[in-house]
Write an enzyme that holds these catalytic residues in place. Sequence first.
Site, PDB file in Angstrom:
ATOM      1  N   ASP A 182      -0.222   5.303   1.062  1.00 37.29           N
ATOM      2  CA  ASP A 182      -0.577   5.932   1.659  1.00 37.29           C
ATOM      3  C   ASP A 182      -0.221   5.140   3.198  1.00 37.29           C
ATOM      4  OD1 ASP A 182      -0.737   8.185   0.232  1.00 37.29           O
ATOM      5  OD2 ASP A 182      -2.549   7.940  -0.005  1.00 37.29           O
ATOM      6  N   ASP A 190       1.445  -1.020   0.252  1.00 35.77           N
ATOM      7  CA  ASP A 190      -0.106  -0.075  -0.269  1.00 35.77           C
ATOM      8  C   ASP A 190       1.049   1.066   0.118  1.00 35.77           C
ATOM      9  OD1 ASP A 190      -1.929   1.465   0.416  1.00 35.77           O
ATOM     10  OD2 ASP A 190      -1.582   1.948   2.591  1.00 35.77           O
TER      11      ASP A 190
HETATM   12  P1  B16 Z   1      -6.653  10.160  -3.465  1.00 34.54           P
HETATM   13  P2  B16 Z   1      -3.835   4.004  -0.010  1.00 34.54           P
HETATM   14  C1  B16 Z   1      -5.280   6.084   0.132  1.00 34.54           C
HETATM   15  O1  B16 Z   1      -4.434   5.015  -0.155  1.00 34.54           O
HETATM   16  C2  B16 Z   1      -5.842   6.618   1.650  1.00 34.54           C
HETATM   17  O2  B16 Z   1      -4.972   5.886   2.504  1.00 34.54           O
HETATM   18  C3  B16 Z   1      -7.298   7.544   1.212  1.00 34.54           C
HETATM   19  O3  B16 Z   1      -7.466   7.972   2.978  1.00 34.54           O
HETATM   20  C4  B16 Z   1      -7.458   8.287   0.088  1.00 34.54           C
HETATM   21  O4  B16 Z   1      -8.767   8.995  -0.062  1.00 34.54           O
HETATM   22  C5  B16 Z   1      -7.495   7.260  -0.921  1.00 34.54           C
HETATM   23  O5  B16 Z   1      -6.024   6.791  -1.310  1.00 34.54           O
HETATM   24  C6  B16 Z   1      -7.799   7.926  -2.189  1.00 34.54           C
HETATM   25  O6  B16 Z   1      -7.065   9.366  -2.861  1.00 34.54           O
HETATM   26  O7  B16 Z   1      -8.035  11.456  -2.869  1.00 34.54           O
HETATM   27  O8  B16 Z   1      -5.566  10.910  -3.810  1.00 34.54           O
HETATM   28  O9  B16 Z   1      -7.558   9.303  -5.522  1.00 34.54           O
HETATM   29  O10 B16 Z   1      -3.575   3.664   1.217  1.00 34.54           O
HETATM   30  O11 B16 Z   1      -4.708   3.097  -0.874  1.00 34.54           O
HETATM   31  O12 B16 Z   1      -1.744   4.065  -0.824  1.00 34.54           O
HETATM   32 MG    MG Z   2      -3.317   3.055   3.200  1.00 38.01          MG
END
Ligand code: B16
Ligand code: MG
Length: 218
Positions: A12, A10
Amino acid sequence: MHIPKTWIFDLDGVIVETAQFHFKSWKRLADSLDIPFEESHNEALKGVSRAKSLQIILDLDERQVSEKEFQHLMDKKNGWYQNYIAELSPDDILDGIPAFLNKLKEMGAKLVIGSSSKNAQYILDYLQLTETFDAIIDGTKVKKTKPNPEVFLKGARAVGSESEECIVFEDAESGVEAAKRANMVCVGVGGEEVLGEADLVVDSFVDMSPKDLLEKLN
Ligand code: B16
Ligand code: MG
């Protein structure tokens, strides 16, 4: 356990701590709408899509908005978020991750990103990590985000692996659920109370080699 062929990360919360930027941007939006939104609400937003995150925030105050306004609010949040991530550099890669990825490379493992974010490619570029991964599956490449397993199944397919040959690293409850639904071994990175469904939970990658990790999984 046998040595997995494919290691799916993953982004984030596992490779870089961007959850704080998501939170700050959502908080700013919630404040502008007079919706009470605190850090305790943020756990539910991890791993899920931008649209789902906004819906969760609006639901906190049973707020309804038009489709056009919904899109406008998402764009506003994303603009603020993009300003934050533009400050990222390789120094922001979480401790222990560079050494762990290097060891995997030496072992000949396939490395994959499995992220819900539509900003994943920008973040990887700022961190100068794009070339490190054999495949990058992100929010721009899936129809359904976590907890749906699509992102991890696509990641495995991109490098010619079956689910049983993969191990996933996740910091979000929705991500652990997605990995388990994809029939993959899952390591939670963070707190046991949130990630209890994972096969193993670790605090961080500091001083941990792939070998140490596989021994813990046995
Ligand atoms: P975006 P991951 C996720 O990333 C985040 O954890 C989540 O908080 C966020 O809403 C989602 O990506 C979408 O992000 O607005 O940048 O498209 O943890 O799956 O890497
Ligand atoms: Mg994450």
